[in-house]
Design a protein around this motif. Sequence first.
Motif, PDB file in Angstrom:
ATOM      1  N   ASP A  33      48.152  37.140  43.578  1.00 27.30           N
ATOM      2  CA  ASP A  33      46.476  37.240  43.005  1.00 27.30           C
ATOM      3  C   ASP A  33      45.487  36.542  43.108  1.00 27.30           C
ATOM      4  OD1 ASP A  33      47.000  40.519  42.273  1.00 27.30           O
ATOM      5  OD2 ASP A  33      47.545  40.095  39.861  1.00 27.30           O
ATOM      6  N   CYS A  34      44.583  36.610  43.354  1.00 28.23           N
ATOM      7  CA  CYS A  34      43.432  35.816  43.699  1.00 28.23           C
ATOM      8  C   CYS A  34      43.123  34.696  41.982  1.00 28.23           C
ATOM      9  CB  CYS A  34      41.925  36.334  43.576  1.00 28.23           C
ATOM     10  SG  CYS A  34      40.671  35.082  44.394  1.00 28.23           S
ATOM     11  N   VAL A  35      43.245  33.654  41.702  1.00 26.21           N
ATOM     12  CA  VAL A  35      42.886  32.830  40.337  1.00 26.21           C
ATOM     13  C   VAL A  35      41.488  32.968  39.949  1.00 26.21           C
ATOM     14  CG1 VAL A  35      45.207  31.170  40.793  1.00 26.21           C
ATOM     15  CG2 VAL A  35      42.561  31.230  41.665  1.00 26.21           C
ATOM     16  N   LEU A  36      40.891  32.788  40.507  1.00 24.60           N
ATOM     17  CA  LEU A  36      39.158  33.692  40.132  1.00 24.60           C
ATOM     18  C   LEU A  36      38.928  35.172  39.758  1.00 24.60           C
ATOM     19  CD1 LEU A  36      37.100  31.442  43.203  1.00 24.60           C
ATOM     20  CD2 LEU A  36      37.966  31.167  40.229  1.00 24.60           C
ATOM     21  N   CYS A  37      39.114  36.337  40.736  1.00 22.58           N
ATOM     22  CA  CYS A  37      38.766  37.092  40.869  1.00 22.58           C
ATOM     23  C   CYS A  37      39.362  38.101  40.147  1.00 22.58           C
ATOM     24  CB  CYS A  37      37.947  37.770  41.514  1.00 22.58           C
ATOM     25  SG  CYS A  37      38.760  37.816  43.118  1.00 22.58           S
ATOM     26  N   GLY A  38      41.350  38.324  40.609  1.00 24.23           N
ATOM     27  CA  GLY A  38      42.133  38.892  40.465  1.00 24.23           C
ATOM     28  C   GLY A  38      42.620  39.970  40.935  1.00 24.23           C
ATOM     29  N   GLU A  39      41.891  39.761  42.132  1.00 23.41           N
ATOM     30  CA  GLU A  39      42.197  40.763  43.672  1.00 23.41           C
ATOM     31  C   GLU A  39      43.201  40.115  44.036  1.00 23.41           C
ATOM     32  OE1 GLU A  39      40.185  43.190  44.628  1.00 23.41           O
ATOM     33  OE2 GLU A  39      39.602  43.233  42.619  1.00 23.41           O
ATOM     34  N   PRO A  40      44.163  41.286  44.543  1.00 26.08           N
ATOM     35  CA  PRO A  40      45.126  41.075  45.771  1.00 26.08           C
ATOM     36  C   PRO A  40      45.040  39.934  47.197  1.00 26.08           C
ATOM     37  CG  PRO A  40      44.847  43.342  45.764  1.00 26.08           C
ATOM     38  CD  PRO A  40      43.555  42.470  44.992  1.00 26.08           C
ATOM     39  N   THR A  41      45.266  38.923  47.462  1.00 24.77           N
ATOM     40  CA  THR A  41      45.660  37.859  48.776  1.00 24.77           C
ATOM     41  C   THR A  41      46.254  38.340  49.688  1.00 24.77           C
ATOM     42  OG1 THR A  41      46.855  36.574  47.803  1.00 24.77           O
ATOM     43  CG2 THR A  41      44.953  36.411  46.427  1.00 24.77           C
ATOM     44  N   GLU A  42      46.205  37.605  50.719  1.00 23.39           N
ATOM     45  CA  GLU A  42      46.568  37.338  51.604  1.00 23.39           C
ATOM     46  C   GLU A  42      47.881  36.522  51.660  1.00 23.39           C
ATOM     47  OE1 GLU A  42      44.046  37.047  55.024  1.00 23.39           O
ATOM     48  OE2 GLU A  42      42.679  38.998  54.624  1.00 23.39           O
ATOM     49  N   HIS A  43      48.012  36.278  50.371  1.00 20.43           N
ATOM     50  CA  HIS A  43      49.310  35.338  50.538  1.00 20.43           C
ATOM     51  C   HIS A  43      50.043  35.716  50.087  1.00 20.43           C
ATOM     52  CE1 HIS A  43      45.838  32.408  52.710  1.00 20.43           C
ATOM     53  NE2 HIS A  43      45.173  33.209  51.314  1.00 20.43           N
ATOM     54  N   PRO A  44      51.678  35.675  50.383  1.00 21.88           N
ATOM     55  CA  PRO A  44      52.779  35.661  49.970  1.00 21.88           C
ATOM     56  C   PRO A  44      52.616  35.134  47.812  1.00 21.88           C
ATOM     57  CG  PRO A  44      53.348  34.813  50.902  1.00 21.88           C
ATOM     58  CD  PRO A  44      51.736  34.558  51.662  1.00 21.88           C
ATOM     59  N   ALA A  45      52.770  35.688  47.252  1.00 25.71           N
ATOM     60  CA  ALA A  45      53.491  34.809  45.979  1.00 25.71           C
ATOM     61  C   ALA A  45      54.205  33.739  45.319  1.00 25.71           C
ATOM     62  CB  ALA A  45      54.243  35.934  45.003  1.00 25.71           C
ATOM     63  N   ARG A  47      53.319  31.219  47.504  1.00 23.10           N
ATOM     64  CA  ARG A  47      53.138  30.479  47.991  1.00 23.10           C
ATOM     65  C   ARG A  47      52.611  28.861  47.113  1.00 23.10           C
ATOM     66  NH1 ARG A  47      47.042  30.278  51.379  1.00 23.10           N
ATOM     67  NH2 ARG A  47      46.818  28.253  51.234  1.00 23.10           N
ATOM     68  N   PRO A  48      53.127  28.122  47.433  1.00 21.07           N
ATOM     69  CA  PRO A  48      52.337  27.208  46.250  1.00 21.07           C
ATOM     70  C   PRO A  48      50.572  26.470  46.376  1.00 21.07           C
ATOM     71  CG  PRO A  48      52.957  25.520  48.257  1.00 21.07           C
ATOM     72  CD  PRO A  48      53.064  27.607  48.496  1.00 21.07           C
ATOM     73  N   GLY A  49      50.286  26.255  44.985  1.00 25.01           N
ATOM     74  CA  GLY A  49      48.683  26.245  44.524  1.00 25.01           C
ATOM     75  C   GLY A  49      48.277  27.135  44.434  1.00 25.01           C
ATOM     76  N   ALA A  50      46.803  27.250  44.307  1.00 32.32           N
ATOM     77  CA  ALA A  50      45.856  28.286  44.281  1.00 32.32           C
ATOM     78  C   ALA A  50      45.448  28.631  45.335  1.00 32.32           C
ATOM     79  CB  ALA A  50      44.429  27.421  43.578  1.00 32.32           C
ATOM     80  N   THR A  51      45.813  29.974  44.719  1.00 31.80           N
ATOM     81  CA  THR A  51      45.763  31.406  45.672  1.00 31.80           C
ATOM     82  C   THR A  51      43.975  32.281  45.685  1.00 31.80           C
ATOM     83  OG1 THR A  51      47.039  32.866  44.992  1.00 31.80           O
ATOM     84  CG2 THR A  51      48.129  32.136  46.315  1.00 31.80           C
ATOM     85  N   LEU A  52      43.318  32.369  46.566  1.00 33.70           N
ATOM     86  CA  LEU A  52      42.319  32.926  46.447  1.00 33.70           C
ATOM     87  C   LEU A  52      42.458  33.858  47.385  1.00 33.70           C
ATOM     88  CD1 LEU A  52      39.823  29.932  46.733  1.00 33.70           C
ATOM     89  CD2 LEU A  52      40.724  31.230  44.339  1.00 33.70           C
ATOM     90  N   CYS A  53      41.436  35.257  47.187  1.00 34.06           N
ATOM     91  CA  CYS A  53      41.265  35.986  47.982  1.00 34.06           C
ATOM     92  C   CYS A  53      40.065  35.970  48.684  1.00 34.06           C
ATOM     93  CB  CYS A  53      40.554  37.426  46.911  1.00 34.06           C
ATOM     94  SG  CYS A  53      39.002  36.942  46.262  1.00 34.06           S
ATOM     95  N   PRO A  54      39.479  36.317  50.199  1.00 31.82           N
ATOM     96  CA  PRO A  54      39.204  35.990  51.149  1.00 31.82           C
ATOM     97  C   PRO A  54      37.547  35.818  50.704  1.00 31.82           C
ATOM     98  CG  PRO A  54      40.429  38.162  52.156  1.00 31.82           C
ATOM     99  CD  PRO A  54      40.816  37.855  50.017  1.00 31.82           C
ATOM    100  N   VAL A  55      36.695  36.920  50.002  1.00 29.49           N
ATOM    101  CA  VAL A  55      36.139  36.616  49.271  1.00 29.49           C
ATOM    102  C   VAL A  55      35.535  34.993  48.712  1.00 29.49           C
ATOM    103  CG1 VAL A  55      33.753  37.516  47.966  1.00 29.49           C
ATOM    104  CG2 VAL A  55      35.573  38.993  49.159  1.00 29.49           C
ATOM    105  N   CYS A  56      36.316  35.106  47.827  1.00 24.51           N
ATOM    106  CA  CYS A  56      36.306  33.944  47.209  1.00 24.51           C
ATOM    107  C   CYS A  56      36.395  32.861  47.850  1.00 24.51           C
ATOM    108  CB  CYS A  56      37.628  33.913  45.530  1.00 24.51           C
ATOM    109  SG  CYS A  56      37.126  34.954  44.554  1.00 24.51           S
ATOM    110  N   GLU A  57      37.516  32.567  48.970  1.00 26.47           N
ATOM    111  CA  GLU A  57      37.704  31.320  49.763  1.00 26.47           C
ATOM    112  C   GLU A  57      36.525  31.533  50.227  1.00 26.47           C
ATOM    113  OE1 GLU A  57      40.828  31.130  53.173  1.00 26.47           O
ATOM    114  OE2 GLU A  57      41.688  32.228  51.309  1.00 26.47           O
ATOM    115  N   TRP A  58      35.954  32.797  50.933  1.00 30.02           N
ATOM    116  CA  TRP A  58      34.560  32.406  51.678  1.00 30.02           C
ATOM    117  C   TRP A  58      33.234  31.690  50.713  1.00 30.02           C
ATOM    118  CZ3 TRP A  58      29.642  34.956  50.984  1.00 30.02           C
ATOM    119  CH2 TRP A  58      29.024  34.491  52.551  1.00 30.02           C
ATOM    120  N   GLN A  59      33.298  31.725  49.401  1.00 29.52           N
ATOM    121  CA  GLN A  59      32.638  31.876  48.725  1.00 29.52           C
ATOM    122  C   GLN A  59      32.746  30.126  47.714  1.00 29.52           C
ATOM    123  OE1 GLN A  59      32.650  34.438  45.540  1.00 29.52           O
ATOM    124  NE2 GLN A  59      30.868  35.815  46.359  1.00 29.52           N
TER     125      GLN A  59
END
Length: 68
Positions: A33-45, A47-59
């Motif tokens: 889940d995205c660490v900012l908004c909680g939406e599902p990401t394209e990354h597996p759980a 994956r190390p580090g902070a995962t962001l959804c495509p929208v939050c990554e772009w922002q």
Amino acid sequence: MDDDRTDDPTPGYCEPVGGPRPHGDDVGPPYADCVLCGEPTEHPASRPGATLCPVCEWQEAQRTACSG
């Protein structure tokens, strides 16, 4: 010549290919889940580090690019 062809089988530039991305235990890996908004990401759980959804990554990319 008319460029608005409806018989073209390829999707348009902004149209999604296929259906919605699967998110669940029955299909594919568990997605993080995205660490900012909680939406599902394209990354597996896993994956190390902070995962962001495509929208939050772009922002985030916009914020860092303009912070110069």
